[in-house]
Design a protein around this motif. Structure first.
Motif, PDB file in Angstrom:
ATOM      1  N   LEU A   1       0.822  -1.216   0.000  1.00  0.00           N
ATOM      2  CA  LEU A   1       0.000   0.000   0.000  1.00  0.00           C
ATOM      3  C   LEU A   1       0.853   1.262   0.000  1.00  0.00           C
ATOM      4  O   LEU A   1       0.454   2.283  -0.563  1.00  0.00           O
TER       5      LEU A   1
ATOM      6  N   ALA B   1       0.509   4.065  -2.758  1.00  0.00           N
ATOM      7  CA  ALA B   1       0.302   5.476  -2.400  1.00  0.00           C
ATOM      8  C   ALA B   1       1.353   6.363  -3.071  1.00  0.00           C
ATOM      9  O   ALA B   1       1.041   7.463  -3.536  1.00  0.00           O
TER      10      ALA B   1
ATOM     11  N   THR C   1      -4.856   4.509  -4.021  1.00  0.00           N
ATOM     12  CA  THR C   1      -5.431   4.129  -2.733  1.00  0.00           C
ATOM     13  C   THR C   1      -5.796   2.651  -2.792  1.00  0.00           C
ATOM     14  O   THR C   1      -5.874   2.064  -3.882  1.00  0.00           O
ATOM     15  N   PRO C   2      -6.055   2.031  -1.641  1.00  0.00           N
ATOM     16  CA  PRO C   2      -6.433   0.616  -1.665  1.00  0.00           C
ATOM     17  C   PRO C   2      -7.638   0.319  -2.564  1.00  0.00           C
ATOM     18  O   PRO C   2      -7.699  -0.747  -3.182  1.00  0.00           O
TER      19      PRO C   2
ATOM     20  N   ASP D   1      -8.169   1.357  -5.386  1.00  0.00           N
ATOM     21  CA  ASP D   1      -7.715   1.283  -6.773  1.00  0.00           C
ATOM     22  C   ASP D   1      -7.141  -0.084  -7.142  1.00  0.00           C
ATOM     23  O   ASP D   1      -6.866  -0.341  -8.313  1.00  0.00           O
TER      24      ASP D   1
ATOM     25  N   ALA E   1      -6.809  -1.841   4.245  1.00  0.00           N
ATOM     26  CA  ALA E   1      -7.214  -1.623   2.854  1.00  0.00           C
ATOM     27  C   ALA E   1      -8.715  -1.435   2.668  1.00  0.00           C
ATOM     28  O   ALA E   1      -9.142  -1.087   1.575  1.00  0.00           O
TER      29      ALA E   1
END
Length: 132
Positions: free
Chosen positions: A60, A64, A69-70, A72, A101
């Protein structure tokens, strides 16, 4: 960018993953395999849940840094040296996933492997995301 998670009723219930994810528009981000390495390159964590938390956090962090973002994440693969141990801790791993997430699950697979690059690593996560 739009991700649509698809879970047909004809398939087994998708618990902690999505059967399919479609993506339209956006930019692809391919995420390299992440283990439980700290910033000095040392594997941290003795247990599979400890290493899973660190490996997911590392994945993650890379996402980032690419602007994602999670939510995505379109696909994640988990490579585990002991699939039985992974299954045994599935509930705890799910709680770690949701805490870090959220509840938007990518298409996922768990693959058993003989060993990983770092012999102390119990698992590795890689994947790809679609960013707007």
């Amino acid at each position: 960018m739009s991700l649509q998670r698809i879970n047909p009723e004809e398939l087994s219930p998708a618990t902690g993953f999505s059967h399919a994810v479609t993506a339209t528009g956006g930019r692809l981000v391919f995420l390299a395999g992440q283990t439980a390495l700290d910033s000095s390159g040392k594997v941290v964590g003795e247990t599979l849940p400890e290493q899973f938390e660190r490996a997911l956090a590392n994945l993650l962090t890379a996402l980032a840094a690419a602007g994602g973002t999670p939510a995505d994440l379109a696909r994640v693969t988990v490579y585990a040296v002991d699939v039985a141990d992974y299954r045994e801790h599935a509930g705890e791993l799910g709680r770690i996933w949701r805490r870090l997430a959220g509840r938007e699950y990518p298409a996922m697979a768990v693959v058993g492997v003989v060993r990983l690059w770092d012999t102390q690593a119990l698992l590795e996560l890689d994947g790809f995301a679609v960013l707007p």
